[in-house]
Design an enzyme around this catalytic site. Structure first.
Site, PDB file in Angstrom:
ATOM      1  N   ARG A  62      19.317   8.195   5.523  1.00  0.00           N
ATOM      2  CA  ARG A  62      18.114   8.834   5.728  1.00  0.00           C
ATOM      3  C   ARG A  62      17.799  10.336   4.669  1.00  0.00           C
ATOM      4  O   ARG A  62      16.941  10.398   3.865  1.00  0.00           O
ATOM      5  CB  ARG A  62      17.771   9.086   7.097  1.00  0.00           C
ATOM      6  CG  ARG A  62      16.615   9.741   7.260  1.00  0.00           C
ATOM      7  CD  ARG A  62      15.589   8.834   6.796  1.00  0.00           C
ATOM      8  NE  ARG A  62      14.224   9.595   6.892  1.00  0.00           N
ATOM      9  CZ  ARG A  62      13.293   9.393   5.930  1.00  0.00           C
ATOM     10  NH1 ARG A  62      13.486   8.706   4.843  1.00  0.00           N
ATOM     11  NH2 ARG A  62      12.424  10.198   5.877  1.00  0.00           N
ATOM     12  N   CYS A  93      18.071   4.271  11.293  1.00  0.00           N
ATOM     13  CA  CYS A  93      19.336   4.502  11.063  1.00  0.00           C
ATOM     14  C   CYS A  93      19.447   5.759  10.350  1.00  0.00           C
ATOM     15  O   CYS A  93      18.672   6.035   9.391  1.00  0.00           O
ATOM     16  CB  CYS A  93      19.919   3.290  10.248  1.00  0.00           C
ATOM     17  SG  CYS A  93      21.514   3.762   9.277  1.00  0.00           S
ATOM     18  N   CYS A 101      26.096   4.904  13.154  1.00  0.00           N
ATOM     19  CA  CYS A 101      25.521   6.139  13.600  1.00  0.00           C
ATOM     20  C   CYS A 101      25.054   6.206  14.744  1.00  0.00           C
ATOM     21  O   CYS A 101      24.929   5.272  15.500  1.00  0.00           O
ATOM     22  CB  CYS A 101      24.525   6.680  12.307  1.00  0.00           C
ATOM     23  SG  CYS A 101      23.032   5.623  12.591  1.00  0.00           S
ATOM     24  N   CYS A 123      22.198   3.808  15.363  1.00  0.00           N
ATOM     25  CA  CYS A 123      22.627   2.339  15.104  1.00  0.00           C
ATOM     26  C   CYS A 123      23.147   1.963  16.584  1.00  0.00           C
ATOM     27  O   CYS A 123      22.863   0.873  17.228  1.00  0.00           O
ATOM     28  CB  CYS A 123      23.416   1.954  14.265  1.00  0.00           C
ATOM     29  SG  CYS A 123      22.445   1.832  12.496  1.00  0.00           S
ATOM     30  N   GLU A 134       9.555  -3.800  -1.654  1.00  0.00           N
ATOM     31  CA  GLU A 134       9.444  -5.245  -1.002  1.00  0.00           C
ATOM     32  C   GLU A 134       9.881  -6.089  -2.145  1.00  0.00           C
ATOM     33  O   GLU A 134       9.311  -6.294  -3.149  1.00  0.00           O
ATOM     34  CB  GLU A 134       7.904  -5.739  -0.719  1.00  0.00           C
ATOM     35  CG  GLU A 134       7.442  -5.407   0.616  1.00  0.00           C
ATOM     36  CD  GLU A 134       6.029  -6.267   0.787  1.00  0.00           C
ATOM     37  OE1 GLU A 134       5.370  -5.974   1.863  1.00  0.00           O
ATOM     38  OE2 GLU A 134       5.866  -7.044   0.106  1.00  0.00           O
ATOM     39  N   HIS A 141       0.739  -1.298  -0.005  1.00  0.00           N
ATOM     40  CA  HIS A 141      -0.127  -0.103   0.196  1.00  0.00           C
ATOM     41  C   HIS A 141       0.784   1.377   0.039  1.00  0.00           C
ATOM     42  O   HIS A 141       0.447   2.371  -0.342  1.00  0.00           O
ATOM     43  CB  HIS A 141      -1.137   0.003   1.179  1.00  0.00           C
ATOM     44  CG  HIS A 141      -1.988  -0.961   1.065  1.00  0.00           C
ATOM     45  ND1 HIS A 141      -1.908  -2.216   1.464  1.00  0.00           N
ATOM     46  CD2 HIS A 141      -3.233  -1.159   0.491  1.00  0.00           C
ATOM     47  CE1 HIS A 141      -2.929  -3.244   1.255  1.00  0.00           C
ATOM     48  NE2 HIS A 141      -3.733  -2.185   0.720  1.00  0.00           N
ATOM     49  N   THR A 142       2.305   1.126   0.623  1.00  0.00           N
ATOM     50  CA  THR A 142       3.077   2.523   0.775  1.00  0.00           C
ATOM     51  C   THR A 142       3.214   2.758  -1.003  1.00  0.00           C
ATOM     52  O   THR A 142       3.399   4.040  -1.334  1.00  0.00           O
ATOM     53  CB  THR A 142       3.977   2.176   1.369  1.00  0.00           C
ATOM     54  OG1 THR A 142       3.743   1.781   2.591  1.00  0.00           O
ATOM     55  CG2 THR A 142       5.095   3.303   1.713  1.00  0.00           C
TER      56      THR A 142
HETATM   57  P1  NAD Z   1      -4.207  -3.679   4.100  1.00  0.00           P
HETATM   58  O1  NAD Z   1      -4.972  -2.667   3.218  1.00  0.00           O
HETATM   59  O2  NAD Z   1      -3.874  -4.982   3.444  1.00  0.00           O
HETATM   60  O3  NAD Z   1      -5.051  -4.187   5.518  1.00  0.00           O
HETATM   61  C1  NAD Z   1      -5.739  -3.193   6.338  1.00  0.00           C
HETATM   62  C2  NAD Z   1      -6.769  -3.584   6.756  1.00  0.00           C
HETATM   63  O4  NAD Z   1      -7.570  -2.978   7.859  1.00  0.00           O
HETATM   64  C3  NAD Z   1      -7.805  -4.305   5.846  1.00  0.00           C
HETATM   65  O5  NAD Z   1      -8.182  -5.454   5.984  1.00  0.00           O
HETATM   66  C4  NAD Z   1      -9.095  -3.497   6.003  1.00  0.00           C
HETATM   67  O6  NAD Z   1     -10.666  -4.055   5.851  1.00  0.00           O
HETATM   68  C5  NAD Z   1      -8.588  -2.786   7.382  1.00  0.00           C
HETATM   69  N1  NAD Z   1      -9.523  -1.669   7.784  1.00  0.00           N
HETATM   70  C6  NAD Z   1      -9.676  -0.570   7.218  1.00  0.00           C
HETATM   71  N2  NAD Z   1     -10.113   0.491   7.940  1.00  0.00           N
HETATM   72  C7  NAD Z   1     -10.555  -0.088   9.120  1.00  0.00           C
HETATM   73  C8  NAD Z   1     -11.360   0.290  10.422  1.00  0.00           C
HETATM   74  N3  NAD Z   1     -11.828   1.391  10.305  1.00  0.00           N
HETATM   75  N4  NAD Z   1     -11.518  -0.567  11.352  1.00  0.00           N
HETATM   76  C9  NAD Z   1     -10.960  -1.814  11.089  1.00  0.00           C
HETATM   77  N5  NAD Z   1     -10.336  -2.286  10.152  1.00  0.00           N
HETATM   78  C10 NAD Z   1     -10.301  -1.502   9.261  1.00  0.00           C
HETATM   79  O7  NAD Z   1      -2.759  -3.081   4.541  1.00  0.00           O
HETATM   80  P2  NAD Z   1      -1.664  -3.583   5.172  1.00  0.00           P
HETATM   81  O8  NAD Z   1      -0.800  -3.932   3.897  1.00  0.00           O
HETATM   82  O9  NAD Z   1      -1.689  -4.689   6.040  1.00  0.00           O
HETATM   83  O10 NAD Z   1      -0.972  -2.346   6.021  1.00  0.00           O
HETATM   84  C11 NAD Z   1      -1.482  -1.575   7.049  1.00  0.00           C
HETATM   85  C12 NAD Z   1      -0.947  -0.300   7.251  1.00  0.00           C
HETATM   86  O11 NAD Z   1       0.517  -0.449   7.908  1.00  0.00           O
HETATM   87  C13 NAD Z   1      -0.819   0.590   6.037  1.00  0.00           C
HETATM   88  O12 NAD Z   1      -1.379   1.934   6.705  1.00  0.00           O
HETATM   89  C14 NAD Z   1       0.574   0.553   5.730  1.00  0.00           C
HETATM   90  O13 NAD Z   1       0.694   1.927   4.997  1.00  0.00           O
HETATM   91  C15 NAD Z   1       1.301   0.584   6.950  1.00  0.00           C
HETATM   92  N6  NAD Z   1       2.547   0.107   7.107  1.00  0.00           N
HETATM   93  C16 NAD Z   1       3.470   0.395   7.973  1.00  0.00           C
HETATM   94  C17 NAD Z   1       4.810   0.062   8.072  1.00  0.00           C
HETATM   95  C18 NAD Z   1       5.647   0.653   9.339  1.00  0.00           C
HETATM   96  O14 NAD Z   1       6.802   0.179   9.220  1.00  0.00           O
HETATM   97  N7  NAD Z   1       5.108   1.254  10.185  1.00  0.00           N
HETATM   98  C19 NAD Z   1       5.178  -0.941   7.207  1.00  0.00           C
HETATM   99  C20 NAD Z   1       4.395  -1.294   6.266  1.00  0.00           C
HETATM  100  C21 NAD Z   1       2.946  -0.816   6.188  1.00  0.00           C
HETATM  101  O1  DAO Z   2      14.393   7.571   9.744  1.00  0.00           O
HETATM  102  O2  DAO Z   2      13.165   9.091   9.814  1.00  0.00           O
HETATM  103  C1  DAO Z   2      13.088   7.853   9.520  1.00  0.00           C
HETATM  104  C2  DAO Z   2      12.229   7.352   8.880  1.00  0.00           C
HETATM  105  C3  DAO Z   2      12.498   5.853   8.467  1.00  0.00           C
HETATM  106  C4  DAO Z   2      11.435   5.211   7.725  1.00  0.00           C
HETATM  107  C5  DAO Z   2      10.375   4.483   8.352  1.00  0.00           C
HETATM  108  C6  DAO Z   2       9.321   4.264   7.619  1.00  0.00           C
HETATM  109  C7  DAO Z   2       8.111   3.569   8.250  1.00  0.00           C
HETATM  110  C8  DAO Z   2       6.904   3.568   7.575  1.00  0.00           C
HETATM  111  C9  DAO Z   2       6.760   3.500   6.199  1.00  0.00           C
HETATM  112  C10 DAO Z   2       5.850   2.667   5.807  1.00  0.00           C
HETATM  113  C11 DAO Z   2       6.377   1.428   5.074  1.00  0.00           C
HETATM  114  C12 DAO Z   2       6.587   0.847   3.878  1.00  0.00           C
HETATM  115 ZN    ZN Z   3      22.911   3.855  11.329  1.00  0.00          ZN
END
Ligand code: NAD
Ligand code: DAO
Ligand code: ZN
Length: 381
Positions: A117, A113, A102, A105, A70, A48-49
């Site tokens: 960045r 890290c 860094c 790290c 990915e 999704h990102t």
């Molecule tokens: P996805 O869209 O496959 O799954 C999201 C799920 O949430 C779906 O099943 C959907 O039905 C459900 N949903 C949506 N709205 C809802 C609500 N109001 N209540 C309950 N359920 C609800 O997404 P994904 O690939 O699993 O990614 C999830 C999230 O994580 C995304 O926002 C993505 O950008 C984020 N993400 C963050 C990081 C990180 O490092 N923090 C890394 C990867 C993805």
């Molecule tokens: O170091 O300031 C920083 C940002 C690191 C990147 C972290 C990304 C986390 C969420 C991105 C969504 C995933 C694909």
């Molecule tokens: Zn580092």
């Protein structure tokens, strides 16, 4: 004939502008400079990102660029001073680098890290230039330090990890983001312990991976909350003990009170895996008074803010976040691969579709289908 030290012309999917389909075309990929590695990408998945950045709302989104973060492949050539991988190694591209040197790290407190960045966020390599060009020589930006939607890409040496050749390219591609993010958030960021109660909002690849991390730690209750009933069977298969669809609650109930009632006062850990700021608030408020922790994983739309009454925190609930599951990509990926090999960590089960690379725009469409987890692209076709 070897292309080492020379530019390679290959097929890539270019995002020329926001909200337009990607253009599958030939680009030129320059050889790696010092501390850089050129990778022949074998498998890549759409997350999704990528769609978020393509939509134009990502403040770091730049066009034209090669999206994709990915992916896994084979080291084709290395630049000067690269010592961590060699030609022929099988590798995963990492959007969260690990330099080991860094301030971040060395802190022992975070997997973020600082080494690449600043340039990564500007779509360029650490020397400020790109390795991608179109046929007229115009530069094309990199994305998240990975750009896996290309048959060849160049990444910083701190932005990849080698894996054993007995493991195949599909699961390792998925370990480059969603699966590692959810699993790591459960076992590392939250460090769930035996008997803990857990609620996971959103049963996509990330949420279901939190579920399997919670299961591996022996959580006593793992409640999945999702608006889509198609996610119910998957939730149980990955280890959930309960599934709640907020749309199906009685008029007198809301999701927070329902979860508090199901867990005698609230959860030890909740996770937002939706990116919805209202869900984030519910997840925090469903935590147990005095100690419950809520971990934000979802990426909210640009400009969105979270809110709750401060008293929620005064009374001991903790709001945290997690990027890439808190996992240090180079030093800790081996452990996740072992969990995959032992069967503790399901990865192949997330592949709901496979397509040739030329169908990449259809793979973006797949994301809108409620029963899609991950579509894997084969870059050779
Ligand atoms: P996805 O869209 O496959 O799954 C999201 C799920 O949430 C779906 O099943 C959907 O039905 C459900 N949903 C949506 N709205 C809802 C609500 N109001 N209540 C309950 N359920 C609800 O997404 P994904 O690939 O699993 O990614 C999830 C999230 O994580 C995304 O926002 C993505 O950008 C984020 N993400 C963050 C990081 C990180 O490092 N923090 C890394 C990867 C993805
Ligand atoms: O170091 O300031 C920083 C940002 C690191 C990147 C972290 C990304 C986390 C969420 C991105 C969504 C995933 C694909
Ligand atoms: Zn580092």
């Amino acid at each position: 004939m070897s292309a080492v030290g020379k530019p390679i012309t290959c097929t890539a999917a270019i995002a020329y502008e926001a909200n337009k389909p990607l253009t599958v075309t030939e680009i030129v990929v320059d050889p790696p400079k010092a501390h850089e590695v050129r990778i022949k990408i074998v498998k890549t998945a759409v997350c999704h990102t990528d769609a978020y950045s393509l939509s134009g709302v990502d403040p770091e989104g730049l066009f034209p660029c090669v999206l994709g973060h990915e992916g896994s492949g084979i080291v084709e050539s290395i630049g000067a001073d690269v010592t961590n991988v060699k030609v022929g190694d099988h590798v995963i591209a990492l959007y969260t680098a690990e330099c080991g040197k860094c301030k971040f790290c060395l802190s022992g407190k975070t997997n973020l890290c600082g080494s690449v960045r600043a340039t990564q966020g500007k779509g360029v390599m650490p020397d400020g230039t790109t390795r991608f060009h179109d046929k007229d020589g115009k530069p094309i930006y990199h994305f998240m330090g990975c750009s896996t939607f290309s048959q060849y890409t160049v990444v910083a040496d701190v932005s990849l990890v080698a894996f054993d050749k007995s493991v195949s390219f599909e699961p390792t591609a998925l370990l480059g983001c969603g699966v590692t993010t959810g699993y790591g958030a459960a076992i590392k960021t939250a460090n769930i312990q035996k008997g803990d109660t857990v609620a996971v909002f959103g049963a996509g690849t990330v949420g279901l991976s939190v579920v399997q991390g919670a299961k591996s730690r022996g959580a006593s209750k793992i409640i999945v909350v999702d608006l889509n009933n198609d996610k119910k069977d998957w939730s149980f298969e990955f280890g959930a003990t309960d599934f709640v669809n907020p749309k199906e609650l009685k008029d007198s109930e809301d999701i927070v009170s329902k979860l508090i009632e199901m867990t005698d006062g609230g959860l030890d850990f909740t996770f937002d895996c939706t990116g919805n700021v209202n869900v984030m608030r519910n997840a925090l408020e469903a935590c147990h008074k005095g100690w419950g922790q809520s971990i934000i994983i979802g990426v909210a739309a640009a400009g969105q803010e979270i809110a709750t009454r401060p008293f929620q925190l005064v009374t001991g609930r903790v709001w945290r976040g997690s990027a890439f599951g808190g996992i240090k990509g180079r030093s800790e990926m081996g452990g996740l691969i072992k969990d995959y090999q032992s069967g503790t960590l399901k990865v192949d089960e997330f592949i709901t579709g496979r397509r040739p690379f030329t169908e990449i725009n259809a793979a973006f469409e797949d994301l809108h289908n409620g029963s899609c987890l991950r579509t894997v692209l084969d870059t050779s076709t």
